[in-house]
Design a protein around this motif. Structure first.
Motif, short mmCIF file in Angstrom:
data_model
loop_
_atom_site.label_atom_id
_atom_site.label_comp_id
_atom_site.label_asym_id
_atom_site.label_seq_id
_atom_site.Cartn_x
_atom_site.Cartn_y
_atom_site.Cartn_z
N SER A 166 2.98 43.57 -29.37
CA SER A 166 3.92 43.18 -28.31
C SER A 166 4.96 42.18 -28.80
O SER A 166 6.04 42.07 -28.23
CB SER A 166 3.16 42.58 -27.12
OG SER A 166 2.44 41.43 -27.53
N VAL A 167 4.65 41.43 -29.86
CA VAL A 167 5.63 40.50 -30.40
C VAL A 167 6.10 40.88 -31.81
O VAL A 167 7.01 40.27 -32.35
CB VAL A 167 5.12 39.03 -30.41
CG1 VAL A 167 4.83 38.55 -29.01
CG2 VAL A 167 3.91 38.87 -31.31
N ASN A 168 5.45 41.86 -32.41
CA ASN A 168 5.79 42.27 -33.77
C ASN A 168 5.66 43.78 -33.86
O ASN A 168 4.58 44.31 -34.11
CB ASN A 168 4.86 41.56 -34.77
CG ASN A 168 5.21 41.87 -36.22
OD1 ASN A 168 6.09 42.69 -36.50
ND2 ASN A 168 4.53 41.21 -37.14
N ASN A 169 6.79 44.47 -33.66
CA ASN A 169 6.69 45.93 -33.53
C ASN A 169 6.46 46.67 -34.85
O ASN A 169 6.36 47.88 -34.87
CB ASN A 169 7.92 46.50 -32.78
CG ASN A 169 9.21 46.28 -33.55
OD1 ASN A 169 9.18 45.89 -34.72
ND2 ASN A 169 10.34 46.53 -32.90
N GLN B 121 -2.74 43.99 -27.44
CA GLN B 121 -2.17 42.64 -27.50
C GLN B 121 -0.64 42.66 -27.62
O GLN B 121 -0.10 43.47 -28.30
CB GLN B 121 -2.77 41.87 -28.67
CG GLN B 121 -4.25 41.64 -28.52
CD GLN B 121 -4.59 40.77 -27.33
OE1 GLN B 121 -4.16 39.62 -27.27
NE2 GLN B 121 -5.32 41.30 -26.37
N GLU C 163 2.54 36.96 -40.37
CA GLU C 163 3.27 37.30 -39.14
C GLU C 163 2.29 37.71 -38.04
O GLU C 163 1.21 38.22 -38.33
CB GLU C 163 4.24 38.45 -39.42
CG GLU C 163 5.43 38.02 -40.25
CD GLU C 163 6.37 39.19 -40.53
OE1 GLU C 163 6.63 39.97 -39.61
OE2 GLU C 163 6.82 39.30 -41.68
N PRO C 164 2.67 37.50 -36.76
CA PRO C 164 1.76 37.84 -35.67
C PRO C 164 1.28 39.30 -35.75
O PRO C 164 2.03 40.17 -36.17
CB PRO C 164 2.60 37.62 -34.42
CG PRO C 164 3.69 36.70 -34.83
CD PRO C 164 3.94 36.96 -36.28
N ARG D 81 3.75 46.10 -36.50
CA ARG D 81 2.29 46.20 -36.61
C ARG D 81 1.79 47.55 -36.13
O ARG D 81 2.34 48.14 -35.19
CB ARG D 81 1.63 45.08 -35.80
CG ARG D 81 1.88 43.68 -36.37
CD ARG D 81 1.43 43.56 -37.80
NE ARG D 81 1.42 42.17 -38.27
CZ ARG D 81 1.18 41.83 -39.53
NH1 ARG D 81 0.96 42.75 -40.44
NH2 ARG D 81 1.18 40.55 -39.88
N ASN E 279 -5.03 33.48 -31.19
CA ASN E 279 -3.98 34.11 -30.37
C ASN E 279 -3.14 35.02 -31.26
O ASN E 279 -2.38 34.55 -32.10
CB ASN E 279 -3.10 33.04 -29.72
CG ASN E 279 -2.06 33.64 -28.79
OD1 ASN E 279 -1.83 34.86 -28.78
ND2 ASN E 279 -1.43 32.78 -28.01
N ARG F 173 -0.64 36.62 -30.80
CA ARG F 173 0.83 36.55 -30.66
C ARG F 173 1.42 35.44 -31.52
O ARG F 173 2.64 35.33 -31.65
CB ARG F 173 1.20 36.35 -29.18
CG ARG F 173 0.90 37.59 -28.34
CD ARG F 173 1.18 37.35 -26.87
NE ARG F 173 0.78 38.51 -26.08
CZ ARG F 173 -0.47 38.76 -25.72
NH1 ARG F 173 -1.44 37.94 -26.05
NH2 ARG F 173 -0.76 39.84 -25.02
N ASN F 174 0.54 34.62 -32.05
CA ASN F 174 0.99 33.54 -32.93
C ASN F 174 0.97 33.97 -34.39
O ASN F 174 0.21 34.86 -34.76
CB ASN F 174 0.07 32.32 -32.80
CG ASN F 174 0.21 31.65 -31.45
OD1 ASN F 174 1.20 31.84 -30.75
ND2 ASN F 174 -0.80 30.88 -31.08
N ALA G 296 -0.01 40.94 -33.00
CA ALA G 296 0.16 41.63 -31.72
C ALA G 296 1.41 42.51 -31.74
O ALA G 296 2.52 42.01 -31.95
CB ALA G 296 0.24 40.62 -30.59
#
Lengths: 180, 135
Positions: free
Chosen positions: B92-95, B135, B87-88, B97, B72, B74-75, B90
């Motif tokens: 969507s949860v880690n801008n 993601q 760090e994730p 990236r 996943n 996002r994890n 995705a």
């Protein structure tokens, strides 16, 4: 007459004991002096510290850093290749602050313990490091899920990042403080 | 007023970051196309992401991207050897990236070699980028 000389003997003893107490931590010389120079290079922290503890350059001699940086494609079984410009900058930082170039107490001890011409790639292979850790049982390190390896400095040394490795700062997860 | 400004600033920075990553990924896809790839597919990227490859150290072990990044995105993940947190991935949860070209290229090189035992092709990198971006 006798009284006076006994007082001075006593004073010497007291001072001696006090000095021993201050220096309980593996004979640190200057009070408050760190064991190794802390990392000050942000590029090093970012690039190397992203995968593992950002080992202070003062833990290995310059020749070791040179060899290690020349073999990043097989970095202890991992691929850690870097763009040439980044690698060059980091090599210069590591070699300039290496154990054999440092005035910090543990760096000097690390460097002094090496056999002439020895170029260890692992900090754990440096004789002084090995000696300092040789009586810690496997159940506290290798078989301790929260530690896993002696390369995981910060798991037990609570001020590792700051360059301080005093005995009183040790806290082994699941076991607590360590007394030598 | 100051509060409104900071809120606006926050959303503006989110917007700018997502636009940056969109542009960067699109730029990279174009470059991969020039290198011979075509018709990128996020589903194919996901399949490759989750595919297992033999561990060169043997003993029947396998490696995949998910070994460290988990299945996943996002994890947070965990470095397979050192255990250090990752760090994730995705956006969507880690801008952060997919916003730095040098980082993307560095990790493609290192991690394709570690996982697949070779560099990834332009096609594979494009497929994976599309999957990650979704993601």
């Amino acid at each position: 007459m006798y009284g006076k000389s006994w007082t001075s003997v006593l004073a010497v003893v007291v001072i001696g004991v006090a000095a021993t107490v201050v220096a309980d931590d593996d004979d640190r010389s200057g009070k408050g002096k760190l064991d190794v120079a802390p990392v000050t290079n942000q590029l090093y922290t970012d690039e190397c510290g992203v995968c593992h503890f950002a080992y202070q350059p003062g833990f290995l001699p310059a020749a070791s850093w040179k060899k290690l940086m020349g073999g990043l494609a097989d970095h202890f079984g991992e691929n850690a290749e870097l763009p040439a410009d980044t690698a060059k900058t980091l090599s210069a930082y590591l070699e300039a602050n290496a154990a054999d170039k440092s005035s910090y107490p543990r760096s000097k001890k690390m460097a002094a313990s090496l056999k002439k011409g020895a170029v260890p790639l692992r900090i754990t292979e440096v004789p002084y490091f090995a000696k300092e850790h040789d009586d810690i049982p496997a159940r506290m390190v290798k078989d301790n899920k929260q530690v896993g390896s002696l390369s995981n400095c910060a798991a037990c040394h609570s001020k590792a990042k700051e360059g301080s490795f005093r005995e009183r700062e040790i806290n082994i997860p699941g076991f607590g403080p360590w007394e030598d | 007023m100051k509060y409104m400004l900071s809120i606006t600033g926050f959303f503006l920075s989110l917007f700018v970051t997502s636009q940056l990553s969109a542009t960067l990924v699109d730029d990279l896809l174009q470059e991969y196309q020039k290198a011979g790839a075509s018709g990128f597919d996020a589903a194919r990227g996901e399949a490759l992401w989750k595919k297992s490859f033999p561990d060169p150290k043997g003993a029947g072990k396998e490696r995949s991207c998910t070994t460290c990044h988990t299945d996943n995105l996002r994890n947070a993940g965990k470095h397979a050897t050192t255990g250090k947190a990752i760090e994730p991935l995705a956006p969507s949860v880690n801008n952060k990236r997919l916003t730095d070209r040098k980082e993307i290229e560095k990790w493609f090189l290192r991690n394709c070699k570690w996982t697949l035992g070779r560099e990834c092709s332009a096609q594979e990198k494009g497929d994976i980028l599309l999957y990650l971006r979704s993601q």
